[in-house]
Design a protein around this motif. Structure first.
Motif, mmCIF file in Angstrom:
data_model
loop_
_atom_site.group_PDB
_atom_site.id
_atom_site.type_symbol
_atom_site.label_atom_id
_atom_site.label_comp_id
_atom_site.label_asym_id
_atom_site.label_seq_id
_atom_site.Cartn_x
_atom_site.Cartn_y
_atom_site.Cartn_z
ATOM 1 N N ASP A 38 40.305 40.376 35.768
ATOM 2 C CA ASP A 38 39.782 39.228 35.025
ATOM 3 C C ASP A 38 38.397 39.587 34.514
ATOM 4 O O ASP A 38 37.654 40.350 35.146
ATOM 5 C CB ASP A 38 39.676 37.984 35.913
ATOM 6 C CG ASP A 38 41.031 37.455 36.339
ATOM 7 O OD1 ASP A 38 42.004 37.650 35.589
ATOM 8 O OD2 ASP A 38 41.116 36.851 37.428
ATOM 9 N N LYS B 130 36.427 32.263 32.711
ATOM 10 C CA LYS B 130 37.239 33.418 33.095
ATOM 11 C C LYS B 130 38.303 33.684 32.045
ATOM 12 O O LYS B 130 38.935 32.746 31.539
ATOM 13 C CB LYS B 130 37.908 33.175 34.446
ATOM 14 C CG LYS B 130 38.682 34.390 34.986
ATOM 15 C CD LYS B 130 39.565 34.021 36.182
ATOM 16 C CE LYS B 130 40.825 33.325 35.699
ATOM 17 N NZ LYS B 130 41.809 33.121 36.798
ATOM 18 N N ILE C 26 31.255 28.750 35.125
ATOM 19 C CA ILE C 26 32.168 29.885 35.201
ATOM 20 C C ILE C 26 33.139 29.830 34.028
ATOM 21 O O ILE C 26 33.739 28.784 33.753
ATOM 22 C CB ILE C 26 32.973 29.876 36.525
ATOM 23 C CG1 ILE C 26 32.041 29.958 37.728
ATOM 24 C CG2 ILE C 26 33.978 31.026 36.552
ATOM 25 C CD1 ILE C 26 32.748 29.705 39.047
ATOM 26 N N ARG D 187 34.799 37.808 33.637
ATOM 27 C CA ARG D 187 34.092 36.568 33.928
ATOM 28 C C ARG D 187 32.712 36.576 33.285
ATOM 29 O O ARG D 187 32.042 37.606 33.255
ATOM 30 C CB ARG D 187 33.910 36.374 35.441
ATOM 31 C CG ARG D 187 35.180 36.033 36.185
ATOM 32 C CD ARG D 187 34.907 35.909 37.675
ATOM 33 N NE ARG D 187 36.062 35.423 38.406
ATOM 34 C CZ ARG D 187 36.290 34.150 38.676
ATOM 35 N NH1 ARG D 187 35.432 33.239 38.281
ATOM 36 N NH2 ARG D 187 37.362 33.779 39.338
ATOM 37 N N GLU E 45 29.302 34.074 33.857
ATOM 38 C CA GLU E 45 28.863 33.022 34.784
ATOM 39 C C GLU E 45 27.382 32.695 34.552
ATOM 40 O O GLU E 45 26.521 33.041 35.363
ATOM 41 C CB GLU E 45 29.116 33.441 36.231
ATOM 42 C CG GLU E 45 30.576 33.731 36.522
ATOM 43 C CD GLU E 45 30.854 34.003 37.999
ATOM 44 O OE1 GLU E 45 29.890 34.048 38.783
ATOM 45 O OE2 GLU E 45 32.024 34.174 38.357
ATOM 46 N N GLU F 20 36.326 41.584 37.282
ATOM 47 C CA GLU F 20 36.847 41.269 38.619
ATOM 48 C C GLU F 20 38.192 41.948 38.832
ATOM 49 O O GLU F 20 39.082 41.890 37.986
ATOM 50 C CB GLU F 20 37.023 39.757 38.761
ATOM 51 C CG GLU F 20 37.689 39.321 40.055
ATOM 52 C CD GLU F 20 38.079 37.857 40.033
ATOM 53 O OE1 GLU F 20 39.246 37.542 40.344
ATOM 54 O OE2 GLU F 20 37.214 37.022 39.684
ATOM 55 N N GLU G 60 36.878 26.118 40.983
ATOM 56 C CA GLU G 60 37.607 26.288 39.731
ATOM 57 C C GLU G 60 38.865 25.405 39.749
ATOM 58 O O GLU G 60 39.415 25.138 40.805
ATOM 59 C CB GLU G 60 38.031 27.735 39.550
ATOM 60 C CG GLU G 60 36.842 28.717 39.478
ATOM 61 C CD GLU G 60 37.293 30.147 39.407
ATOM 62 O OE1 GLU G 60 37.835 30.562 38.355
ATOM 63 O OE2 GLU G 60 37.134 30.860 40.428
ATOM 64 N N ARG H 92 41.749 36.062 31.652
ATOM 65 C CA ARG H 92 42.706 36.926 32.343
ATOM 66 C C ARG H 92 43.023 38.132 31.478
ATOM 67 O O ARG H 92 43.404 37.997 30.314
ATOM 68 C CB ARG H 92 43.978 36.145 32.664
ATOM 69 C CG ARG H 92 45.019 36.931 33.468
ATOM 70 C CD ARG H 92 46.219 36.048 33.780
ATOM 71 N NE ARG H 92 47.147 36.696 34.682
ATOM 72 C CZ ARG H 92 48.199 37.432 34.287
ATOM 73 N NH1 ARG H 92 48.437 37.585 32.992
ATOM 74 N NH2 ARG H 92 49.019 37.985 35.175
#
Length: 269
Positions: free
Chosen positions: A98, A90, A88, A100, A102, A163, A269, A92
């Motif tokens: 967010d 991420k 993962i 992401r 993955e 997200e 996380e 911000r």
């Protein structure tokens, strides 16, 4: 005596009510409540990994002549459960969004049953005319490997998800995510010289799709745990047709073939 018993009973009831009210206040109050990892969501970049329990299936559109007999589908897919894992990353974007990525690896097995032989033989009792002018082979007594195909796949899945999450409620936060996927099938057999006549089912190596996900993030002292449910749906046709000289019992009975997956994901996380 009765009055004394009534006073004692009333005191017990009042004490119990006060304790019950205090418990509810402790559960729902926001002041002095411990918040785990308060600063983690303010970091510009964060990392982790995930484990996934998968259920992959095929969505098929069958050839109306070779793959369907009246209202009966002559090709039947069967899903199986499998597993996967990934990393993962991420970034911000703002308080509620967010981005992401993955990347993961999913090990998949599915079964296909071809009940096409009797139907195709009824339509073409002498065989199908091939491009070279010859007639295709007529198979009257197919063995088990011709009827039931085990399709194994290993997908490198690279989803990019946007997200959106709500406000944090104590040590939890709900969210939803959606995005696009690139998926490479390492066991596609796309370039194989063999096909279904030699018991090799061929699909495309490079695939694209989209995903949607919902979950709840739980904050602990040392990490953040996120159980989530994700659906991934391929958008391209994965089927690689059999060679022109192969009888039309297999890939010719299918018009389009697309994977779809439902996953239970645990993120750390």
């Amino acid at each position: 005596m009765k009055q004394r018993l009534l006073k004692i009973l009333s005191l017990i009831i009042l004490s119990g009510s006060a304790m019950q009210a205090q418990n509810y206040n402790n559960l729902f109050r926001t002041r002095d409540r411990a918040h785990n990892r308060e600063g983690v969501d303010l970091e510009k970049f964060s990392y982790g990994f995930y484990l996934a329990a998968n259920n992959f299936d095929y969505k098929m559109n069958l050839n109306p002549t070779l793959g369907v007999d009246g209202n009966k589908n002559l090709v039947e897919p069967k899903s199986t459960y499998s597993f996967g894992a990934g990393l993962i990353g991420k970034m911000r974007l703002n308080e509620f969004l967010d981005l992401r990525i993955e990347p993961g690896l999913h090990f998949v097995q599915r079964n296909l049953t071809f009940n096409t032989f009797d139907h195709v033989n009824e339509l073409y009792p002498s065989g199908v005319l091939l491009p070279n002018g010859e007639l295709s082979q007529v198979i009257t007594n197919p063995d088990e490997s011709m009827i039931k195909k085990v399709v194994k796949s290993t997908y490198i899945d690279v989803p990019v998800l946007l997200e959106i999450h709500g406000d944090r409620w104590y040590n939890s936060r709900p969210y939803a995510a959606a995005g696009v996927n690139y998926l490479m099938n390492l066991q596609s057999n796309e370039t194989s010289e063999s096909d279904n006549q030699q018991n090799v089912f061929r699909t495309t190596s490079h695939n694209f799709g989209w995903s949607a996900e919902i979950g709840i993030q739980f904050y602990f002292e040392r990490f953040k745990l996120t159980p989530a449910i994700r659906g991934t749906f391929f958008t391209n046709n994965e089927l690689v047709a059999d060679k022109a000289t192969t009888p039309p019992y297999w890939s010719s009975a299918i018009s389009t073939l697309q994977s779809r997956a439902f996953m239970f994901v645990l993120k750390f996380e």
